[in-house]
Scaffold this active site. Structure first.
Site, mmCIF file in Angstrom:
data_model
loop_
_atom_site.group_PDB
_atom_site.id
_atom_site.type_symbol
_atom_site.label_atom_id
_atom_site.label_comp_id
_atom_site.label_asym_id
_atom_site.label_seq_id
_atom_site.Cartn_x
_atom_site.Cartn_y
_atom_site.Cartn_z
ATOM 1 N N ASP A 1 0.816 -1.210 0.000
ATOM 2 C CA ASP A 1 0.000 0.000 0.000
ATOM 3 C C ASP A 1 0.848 1.257 0.000
ATOM 4 O OD1 ASP A 1 -2.368 -1.318 -0.055
ATOM 5 O OD2 ASP A 1 -2.620 -1.365 2.122
ATOM 6 N N LYS B 1 -3.280 3.356 -2.516
ATOM 7 C CA LYS B 1 -4.569 4.039 -2.644
ATOM 8 C C LYS B 1 -4.466 5.392 -1.978
ATOM 9 C CE LYS B 1 -7.095 0.177 -1.635
ATOM 10 N NZ LYS B 1 -8.141 -0.545 -1.043
ATOM 11 N N MET C 1 -8.044 8.160 9.434
ATOM 12 C CA MET C 1 -8.481 8.894 8.244
ATOM 13 C C MET C 1 -9.364 10.060 8.661
ATOM 14 S SD MET C 1 -9.231 5.581 5.852
ATOM 15 C CE MET C 1 -9.758 4.493 7.161
#
Ligand code: SAH
Length: 464
Positions: free
Chosen positions: A248, A270, A383
């Site tokens: 990632d 991502k 996040m």
């Protein structure tokens, strides 16, 4: 890297050195390990250098260097331990086209000689660009201890088996064989005497040639918050053995460095709200590589089981009867809370802690805001940068105290870790001002310990 390490071919090559004292001796001891033709210029050479000359291990000229003496030399060492003479001989050698090293003069040297661990043909070169000779020596001592003296012999015998071992299929099968030889069977046979090595190697090859191939497999590995030292030993081993690593965006270069050099590295990073490799594509990659027999490491940041879309990938792999397992990692909340010297839970404050995400695939994520708005609750918000205003709004709406401490930790565990200590009411404004570009974890209900202590140590009259 200001200095790039290489291994220079020395057979039949000329290396010239000027000097006859201690510095010259030290360099010559190293250079005598090579297959080069050594030429020494010294008006008054140390007796040891004379002995080497008598034994024809080097050519000695009992005079100072003159123009043309370094012609066709690959390397030149100025080792007279006299700045003026060193500058003179170095200029002569450079004019002859040799690469020049002046002993103890990094600045004017075209190359430097590393500290060496010698298990010929295995050679480890250690350099610190002159920054920390003590460190180089310590690393050397450590490696000297770790690499058995028999390694050289092991390697020489191994080399004669290279062709035979090519009968094994490329990749894993061949690697397993050599690993077994160098780390288990080889050293064991060596202990019984060098003669035992060849028969042992032959038996081992036979065993490996006749055994079944290992099927493909996927390890879902938690890569931790970024500091390579926060990887588990299992994660390290998985990386060490991987044929394919699918990783990632948040996986740091220092961790990728630990993968086998021949491993296929696939970046499926991502971006938070940006372009991404689709989940379907990632699933397909996992299946494709495992089905071709590869040991696949699916490397996810932190712990793979926390906001990692792990289940979708497991389902995809399991649907094809591919073996898999999970290697846990240190999640961002653990690294971040360590960074502010706090506990996730604490007696008389919070006996539970929530891990929430600021947004999910559908947008801002909803939670039990009323429960969270009660005093002394603690939550780790993943996040959470873009959703800060939304989270603040929901909590205030449900009655949370505006002065509840909120701490944002950016790049937890990494050299560029930053801590922003604020409150629920000031969160969106402070976050905008801080302009954080790295991954950040928000703690609702926790302040850095240092700040808490400073506040409680403030004399009462000042607070009044
Ligand atoms: N599985 C990961 C989380 C993936 S979601 C884990 O267990 O940590 C990605 C979010 O994790 C980021 O948006 C950020 O909130 C958090 N994160 C990951 N690494 C971080 C780090 N080094 N410092 C702070 N937050 C981090």
């Amino acid at each position: 890297m200001d200095h790039f390490p290489i291994f220079l071919a020395t057979r039949g090559q000329r290396i010239v050195l000027s000097g006859g004292g201690e510095a010259a001796l030290a360099k010559l001891r190293l250079l005598l390990k090579t297959s080069a033709d050594l030429i020494v210029f010294a008006a008054t050479p140390d007796p040891q250098i004379e002995r080497w000359a008598d034994e024809a291990r080097l050519t000695l000229h009992r005079r100072a260097m003159a123009p043309g003496d370094a012609r066709e030399a690959k390397l030149f060492y100025a080792a007279d331990e006299d700045a003026t003479e060193d500058a003179r001989t170095a200029a002569l050698a450079a004019a002859d086209g040799a690469l020049v090293n002046i002993v103890d003069n990094l600045q004017d040297s075209a190359f430097i000689t590393p500290a060496i661990v010698d298990r010929d043909p295995v050679t480890v070169a250690i350099g610190t660009e002159g920054a920390a000779p003590v460190l180089a020596r310590a690393i050397k001592a450590d490696l000297e201890e770790r690499l058995p003296a028999s390694l050289g012999a092991l390697t020489r015998v191994g080399k004669t088996f290279r062709k035979l071992a090519d009968a094994l299929p490329m990749g894993r099968a061949r690697r397993d064989f050599w690993r077994d030889y160098y780390f288990t069977t080889g050293p064991r046979a060596m202990a019984a005497g060098a003669d035992a090595l060849r028969p042992a190697l032959r038996d081992l090859l036979h065993t490996h040639l006749t055994r079944d191939a290992r099927p493909g497999h996927v390890a879902f590995v938690g890569g931790g918050p970024g500091d390579p030292e926060l990887l588990t030993l299992k994660a390290r081993r998985a990386l060490d053995e991987a044929d394919v690593v699918i990783y990632d965006r948040l996986i740091t270069p220092a961790i990728l460095e630990l993968a086998r050099r021949e491993a296929l590295m696939i970046d499926v990073g991502k971006e938070g709200f940006g372009p991404s490799t689709s989940q379907e594509h990632i699933n397909a990659l996992l299946v494709e590589h495992a089905q071709s027999g590869a040991q696949v490491v699916r490397l996810k940041s932190g712990d793979a089981t926390v906001f990692g879309r792990l289940d979708e990938e497991i389902d995809a792999v399991a649907a094809h009867d591919i073996g898999w397992h999970i290697v846990p990692g240190i999640t961002a909340a653990s690294a971040a809370v360590a960074g502010i010297g706090q506990s996730l839970t604490r007696r008389d404050r919070n006996s539970s802690v929530r891990f929430l995400t600021g947004h999910d695939m559908k947008g801002f994520a909803d939670h039990d805001w009323a429960a969270l708005a009660r005093p002394n609750e603690v939550a780790a918000i993943y996040m959470g940068k873009k959703s800060a205003r939304f989270v603040q709004g929901r909590l205030l709406m449900h009655g949370a105290d505006r002065t509840t401490p909120v701490t944002v930790i950016e790049n937890a565990s990494r050299p560029d870790q930053r801590v922003l200590a604020t409150t629920l009411s000031a969160l969106p404004r402070d976050l905008t001002e801080a302009n954080m570009t790295g991954p950040a974890l928000t703690f609702y209900g926790l302040a850095p310990r240092a700040a808490v202590q400073a506040a409680t140590e403030t004399p009462l009259e000042e607070l009044a």
